[in-house]
Design an enzyme around this catalytic site. Structure first.
Site, mmCIF file in Angstrom:
data_model
loop_
_atom_site.group_PDB
_atom_site.id
_atom_site.type_symbol
_atom_site.label_atom_id
_atom_site.label_comp_id
_atom_site.label_asym_id
_atom_site.label_seq_id
_atom_site.Cartn_x
_atom_site.Cartn_y
_atom_site.Cartn_z
ATOM 1 N N CYS A 84 0.831 -1.198 0.000
ATOM 2 C CA CYS A 84 0.000 0.000 0.000
ATOM 3 C C CYS A 84 0.872 1.257 0.000
ATOM 4 C CB CYS A 84 -0.928 -0.006 1.209
ATOM 5 S SG CYS A 84 -2.108 1.364 1.247
ATOM 6 N N CYS A 129 -6.002 -3.146 7.138
ATOM 7 C CA CYS A 129 -7.277 -2.441 7.277
ATOM 8 C C CYS A 129 -8.411 -3.104 6.523
ATOM 9 C CB CYS A 129 -7.113 -0.995 6.806
ATOM 10 S SG CYS A 129 -6.473 -0.839 5.118
#
Length: 369
Positions: free
Chosen positions: A114, A210
């Site tokens: 990410c 997440c």
């Protein structure tokens, strides 16, 4: 007086600062500190999930509730806030990669992917398009100017240090990005948020991965890749069949739980996964001892690779003495928990020299033979 003023090295004086805002307390404090410099400050949030479906998701970031929190903070500070839809990029470059890595028998680190993609590469491009002098984030890591330019260093607060997840930051990115929180403990950051009246001062931290808020990684992979549940044999180090498993997706190197093979002289651990044959190879704990690892896609941030260094092979592991010989990382003493797909990050003291992805491991027993 509020500590932790936003730091920009002289003689650079920022006229416009873009802040990466996830909706949490860390990036909100960065935005507040940036605004206090007098520079034009712009908050930018990347929407990484479907806005409606993610509104109530606990433990996520860059979703519905978090976008609202980021916007509220920007409104309270009197700064602009923009939201960019990066859901497709995040799904293809992070979530799909996460599932494919598991299917390939590796242990992925989506937080690094990410940072390599949406959080740094994409946000940095957006910041430049907006005419910013720098991009600021809420990561706990320090940017230190050295003799040859900007260096990446561990955060002052060891409990919050995120340098392991940022090893793939390039030197060009490091020239443009700022990390104002690297010199502060988390408790002080929350104090600043409360002193400045930010509504997120007591907001809980988001979890590491997440997009898996319930922690069921295997369940997510099964959903994304319906064929992930194909069963196979459980074998020992000599290839003798000990039993069967219900799918490699439920196992990672070093795991003990779930093997369920009784009658053995000592506990069994997952030593490696063989996706081509769907075999799960298990053995005693000593079989997990690794003497060396081959690294792929090494990112070098600077420094002498021949100097004494330490290597960190898991996010929660302590750095251990090692040496780098080309793309081969050799540990001074056998190291446990070294798994293909994870990262090996190399340090000289607190400085991050670079790192790479663990492609293969060499058992310490084989090196000693």
């Amino acid at each position: 007086m509020i500590e932790g003023d936003f730091q920009l090295e002289s003689p650079v004086r920022a006229r416009r600062i873009v802040v990466a805002m996830s909706g949490g307390v860390d990036s909100s404090v960065v935005a507040a500190l940036a605004a206090r410099t007098g520079a034009e400050t712009i908050g930018v949030t990347l929407q990484l999930y479907d806005h409606g479906a993610a509104v109530g998701r606990a433990g996520s970031c860059c979703a519905g509730r978090d976008i609202r929190d980021a916007r509220a903070v920007c409104d309270s500070l009197g700064i602009a806030h923009y939201v960019f839809d990066h859901e497709t990029s995040f799904r293809e470059n992070v979530i799909d990669d996460f599932a494919d890595e598991y299917l390939a028998g590796r242990t992925p680190i989506p937080c690094v992917k990410c940072n390599m993609g949406p959080k740094f590469t994409d946000l940095l491009a957006l910041a430049r398009d907006l005419g910013a002098d720098c991009l600021a984030t809420g990561h706990y890591v320090r940017r230190v100017l050295g003799a040859e330019g900007a260096e990446l260093h561990r955060a002052v607060d060891p409990a919050r240090d995120q340098s392991y997840f940022l090893f793939a930051t390039t030197r060009a990115q490091l020239d443009f990005i700022r990390f104002p929180l690297g010199g502060m403990p988390k408790a002080r950051v929350r104090e600043i948020a409360a002193e400045m009246g930010l509504g997120v001062a007591a907001k809980p931290d988001s979890q590491d991965i997440c997009f898996v808020p319930d922690g069921d990684y295997a369940g997510l992979v099964r959903k994304l890749r319906p064929g992930a549940d194909a069963g196979g044999e459980i074998v020992d180090l000599e290839g003798r069949v000990l039993g069967r498993h219900a799918g490699l997706v439920g196992f990672t190197v070093g795991q003990r739980r779930g093997i369920e093979i009784g009658g053995q002289p000592e506990p069994l651990y997952v030593v490696r996964l063989e996706p081509e044959t769907r075999r799960l190879v298990v053995g005693p704990r000593i079989a997990l001892a690794v003497g060396a690892a081959r690294l792929a896609d090494i990112n070098w941030l600077g420094g002498d690779p021949g100097q004494p260094l330490t290597a960190k092979v898991r996010s929660l592991a302590k750095p251990v003495p090692a040496r780098l010989d080309g793309d081969r990382l050799v540990f001074e003493a056998p190291e446990y928990g070294v798994a293909p797909g994870q990262a090996a990050v190399l340090y000289a003291g607190d400085r991050v020299l670079g790192g790479g992805w663990i492609a293969e491991t060499e058992p310490a027993m084989a090196l000693a033979a």
